[in-house]
Design a protein around this motif. Structure first.
Motif, mmCIF file in Angstrom:
data_model
loop_
_atom_site.group_PDB
_atom_site.id
_atom_site.type_symbol
_atom_site.label_atom_id
_atom_site.label_comp_id
_atom_site.label_asym_id
_atom_site.label_seq_id
_atom_site.Cartn_x
_atom_site.Cartn_y
_atom_site.Cartn_z
ATOM 1 N N LYS A 232 0.832 -1.206 0.000
ATOM 2 C CA LYS A 232 0.000 0.000 0.000
ATOM 3 C C LYS A 232 0.867 1.258 0.000
ATOM 4 O O LYS A 232 0.565 2.250 -0.677
ATOM 5 C CB LYS A 232 -0.927 -0.004 1.215
ATOM 6 N N ALA A 233 1.948 1.226 0.771
ATOM 7 C CA ALA A 233 2.855 2.378 0.799
ATOM 8 C C ALA A 233 3.556 2.552 -0.551
ATOM 9 O O ALA A 233 3.748 3.687 -1.017
ATOM 10 C CB ALA A 233 3.884 2.200 1.915
ATOM 11 N N LEU A 234 3.914 1.446 -1.158
ATOM 12 C CA LEU A 234 4.559 1.509 -2.477
ATOM 13 C C LEU A 234 3.589 2.041 -3.532
ATOM 14 O O LEU A 234 3.982 2.802 -4.418
ATOM 15 C CB LEU A 234 5.076 0.125 -2.882
ATOM 16 N N GLU A 235 2.319 1.618 -3.429
ATOM 17 C CA GLU A 235 1.302 2.131 -4.356
ATOM 18 C C GLU A 235 1.181 3.643 -4.235
ATOM 19 O O GLU A 235 1.120 4.372 -5.241
ATOM 20 C CB GLU A 235 -0.049 1.481 -4.064
ATOM 21 N N ALA A 236 1.146 4.131 -3.005
ATOM 22 C CA ALA A 236 1.009 5.572 -2.772
ATOM 23 C C ALA A 236 2.203 6.346 -3.320
ATOM 24 O O ALA A 236 2.074 7.492 -3.750
ATOM 25 C CB ALA A 236 0.843 5.850 -1.281
ATOM 26 N N ALA A 237 3.365 5.683 -3.309
ATOM 27 C CA ALA A 237 4.589 6.332 -3.800
ATOM 28 C C ALA A 237 4.816 6.081 -5.286
ATOM 29 O O ALA A 237 5.802 6.566 -5.849
ATOM 30 C CB ALA A 237 5.789 5.827 -3.000
ATOM 31 N N GLY A 238 3.934 5.334 -5.925
ATOM 32 C CA GLY A 238 4.076 5.043 -7.353
ATOM 33 C C GLY A 238 5.243 4.143 -7.678
ATOM 34 O O GLY A 238 5.839 4.250 -8.757
ATOM 35 N N LYS A 239 5.556 3.204 -6.756
ATOM 36 C CA LYS A 239 6.755 2.383 -6.933
ATOM 37 C C LYS A 239 6.475 0.884 -7.065
ATOM 38 O O LYS A 239 7.395 0.085 -7.004
ATOM 39 C CB LYS A 239 7.719 2.605 -5.759
ATOM 40 N N THR A 240 5.239 0.504 -7.246
ATOM 41 C CA THR A 240 4.941 -0.935 -7.258
ATOM 42 C C THR A 240 5.638 -1.667 -8.407
ATOM 43 O O THR A 240 6.004 -2.840 -8.275
ATOM 44 C CB THR A 240 3.425 -1.183 -7.355
ATOM 45 N N LYS A 241 5.836 -1.013 -9.530
ATOM 46 C CA LYS A 241 6.482 -1.672 -10.674
ATOM 47 C C LYS A 241 7.994 -1.767 -10.511
ATOM 48 O O LYS A 241 8.657 -2.531 -11.227
ATOM 49 C CB LYS A 241 6.146 -0.916 -11.966
ATOM 50 N N ASP A 242 8.547 -1.001 -9.594
ATOM 51 C CA ASP A 242 9.999 -0.953 -9.425
ATOM 52 C C ASP A 242 10.508 -1.871 -8.315
ATOM 53 O O ASP A 242 11.721 -2.048 -8.185
ATOM 54 C CB ASP A 242 10.442 0.483 -9.097
ATOM 55 N N VAL A 243 9.597 -2.403 -7.514
ATOM 56 C CA VAL A 243 10.011 -3.132 -6.309
ATOM 57 C C VAL A 243 9.422 -4.541 -6.312
ATOM 58 O O VAL A 243 8.213 -4.719 -6.498
ATOM 59 C CB VAL A 243 9.570 -2.385 -5.033
ATOM 60 N N LEU A 244 10.276 -5.524 -6.096
ATOM 61 C CA LEU A 244 9.842 -6.917 -5.997
ATOM 62 C C LEU A 244 9.408 -7.212 -4.570
ATOM 63 O O LEU A 244 10.121 -6.896 -3.611
ATOM 64 C CB LEU A 244 10.992 -7.850 -6.385
ATOM 65 N N LEU A 245 8.242 -7.820 -4.419
ATOM 66 C CA LEU A 245 7.715 -8.153 -3.103
ATOM 67 C C LEU A 245 7.889 -9.636 -2.829
ATOM 68 O O LEU A 245 7.576 -10.472 -3.682
ATOM 69 C CB LEU A 245 6.226 -7.809 -3.020
ATOM 70 N N LEU A 246 8.348 -9.959 -1.641
ATOM 71 C CA LEU A 246 8.372 -11.360 -1.231
ATOM 72 C C LEU A 246 8.340 -11.472 0.277
ATOM 73 O O LEU A 246 8.734 -10.555 1.000
ATOM 74 C CB LEU A 246 9.573 -12.116 -1.803
ATOM 75 N N ALA A 247 7.827 -12.615 0.745
ATOM 76 C CA ALA A 247 7.730 -12.882 2.179
ATOM 77 C C ALA A 247 8.400 -14.207 2.489
ATOM 78 O O ALA A 247 8.391 -15.128 1.674
ATOM 79 C CB ALA A 247 6.271 -12.918 2.621
ATOM 80 N N ALA A 248 8.967 -14.285 3.674
ATOM 81 C CA ALA A 248 9.623 -15.521 4.088
ATOM 82 C C ALA A 248 8.616 -16.610 4.396
ATOM 83 O O ALA A 248 8.939 -17.800 4.344
ATOM 84 C CB ALA A 248 10.500 -15.260 5.315
ATOM 85 N N ALA A 249 7.381 -16.213 4.726
ATOM 86 C CA ALA A 249 6.416 -17.226 5.146
ATOM 87 C C ALA A 249 4.992 -16.727 5.096
ATOM 88 O O ALA A 249 4.739 -15.524 5.131
ATOM 89 C CB ALA A 249 6.724 -17.710 6.561
ATOM 90 N N ASP A 250 4.093 -17.658 5.040
ATOM 91 C CA ASP A 250 2.669 -17.642 5.342
ATOM 92 C C ASP A 250 1.796 -18.212 4.231
ATOM 93 O O ASP A 250 1.095 -19.178 4.441
ATOM 94 C CB ASP A 250 2.143 -16.279 5.786
ATOM 95 N N GLY A 251 1.788 -17.616 3.034
ATOM 96 C CA GLY A 251 0.883 -18.111 2.013
ATOM 97 C C GLY A 251 -0.521 -17.566 2.179
ATOM 98 O O GLY A 251 -1.507 -18.261 1.914
ATOM 99 N N GLN A 252 -0.637 -16.316 2.623
ATOM 100 C CA GLN A 252 -1.941 -15.666 2.780
ATOM 101 C C GLN A 252 -2.620 -15.554 1.420
ATOM 102 O O GLN A 252 -1.984 -15.237 0.413
ATOM 103 C CB GLN A 252 -1.747 -14.291 3.409
#
Length: 321
Positions: A232-252
């Motif tokens: 959500k913060a990345l969306e507000a900053a217009g950076k979603t296309k520039d940043v890869l998202l990953l999590a160590a765990a969960d599978g939500q």
């Protein structure tokens, strides 16, 4: 592969105990917090499995307060629970309360959060934080070959053992993967924020990290909820296309949907439903004396990195979590 002993414990609860015993059983479920979808799903699954066993259920939310959780456990013991399922707020601080419960004849099964082995629990059932993280790190190394990574790390709580295992697993996998693929290590953790395991915490941590490090190209969170908040913060900053998202765990499921859509890189498999139901089944076997004497002190579910290649195997739109 799940260990044979753990898999066997997922058999129909009716096989675990007789109806007379079921009518007399009372299960306490002590959660360190319910302020995240993962923990809420875990509690719901444990309650459902306990109900299927014909047991009375007492639940408590410690609200991330170790002192409150100690009181919760003491209250459950005084109410007469004979099985306690506990997701501990502190690996050391809950040892006396767990030991006091065990001394009162309560069977204790720890779930998800690591507890000091000095505590007298029967077993700790959790996903492999290290191996899930390792596989996520390996995937990151493979998918970013030749690229210098500037990682913003969003962690859960200071001193939390689970968080440490998860992030160090990712970094171990990333280092090994980069050495194999590129012959060198090329990443930096440019900042660490603390998100308290929640969506809101991840949002706030990401806002702060972006101010200090606007050039980050990877966000690594210790769970999906915080990464979804960070998005959500990345969306507000217009950076979603520039940043890869990953999590160590969960599978939500919200993260898995984004993985399907190519908007989220990877997450580690950590199924709250499986862990909670297994804990109740193991505890019921301990109550009726049918749990094998050599049942492992720590039982781990199968690790996996969930990516676009395999997300269809895990994504369930109607899942609680």
């Amino acid at each position: 592969m799940l260990k044979t002993a753990l898999t066997a414990c997922l058999a129909t609860t009716a096989l675990l105990i007789g109806s007379a015993q079921a009518a007399d059983c009372m299960i306490g479920i002590s959660m360190k917090t319910l302020n995240a979808p993962y923990f809420a799903a875990q509690e719901a699954a444990a309650k459902d499995q306990a109900a299927k066993a014909g047991c009375q259920v007492a639940t408590a939310d410690a609200q991330n307060d170790m002192g409150k959780q100690i009181g919760d456990v003491e209250d459950m013991v005084s109410k007469g629970v004979n099985l306690l399922i506990i997701n501990a707020a502190d690996p050391q601080g809950l040892v006396p309360a767990i030991n006091a419960a065990a001394a009162a004849g309560v069977k204790v099964v720890a779930i998800d959060s690591t507890v000091d082995p000095k505590a007298k629990y029967i077993t700790l059932i959790q996903s492999s934080n290290d191996q899930n993280g390792f596989q996520v790190g390996q995937w990151l190394a493979q998918s970013s070959q030749g690229k210098a990574l500037k990682i913003a790390l969003i962690s859960g709580e200071k001193g939390n053992v689970v968080g440490q295992e998860r992030r160090l697993g990712v970094f171990r996998g990333l280092v090994e993967g980069q050495l194999v693929n590129d012959g060198k290590v090329s990443f930096a953790v440019v900042g660490q924020g603390w998100g308290g395991w929640t969506h809101e915490g991840g949002l706030k941590a990401m806002e702060d990290l972006l101010v200090a490090h606007p050039d980050i190209n990877v966000v690594l969170g210790e769970n999906d909820s915080m990464v979804l908040g960070a998005r959500k913060a990345l969306e507000a900053a217009g950076k979603t296309k520039d940043v890869l998202l990953l999590a160590a765990a969960d599978g939500q499921k919200e993260a898995l949907q984004l993985i399907q859509e190519g908007q989220y890189g990877a997450t580690g498999l950590n199924d709250p439903d499986l862990i909670a139901r297994t804990a109740v089944d193991v505890g019921m076997k301990a109550l009726d004396g049918s749990l094998p004497a050599d049942f492992p002190r720590v039982d781990l579910t199968t690790p996996a990195a969930i990516t676009k290649d395999n997300v269809g195997k895990y994504y369930r739109p109607d899942a609680v979590f």
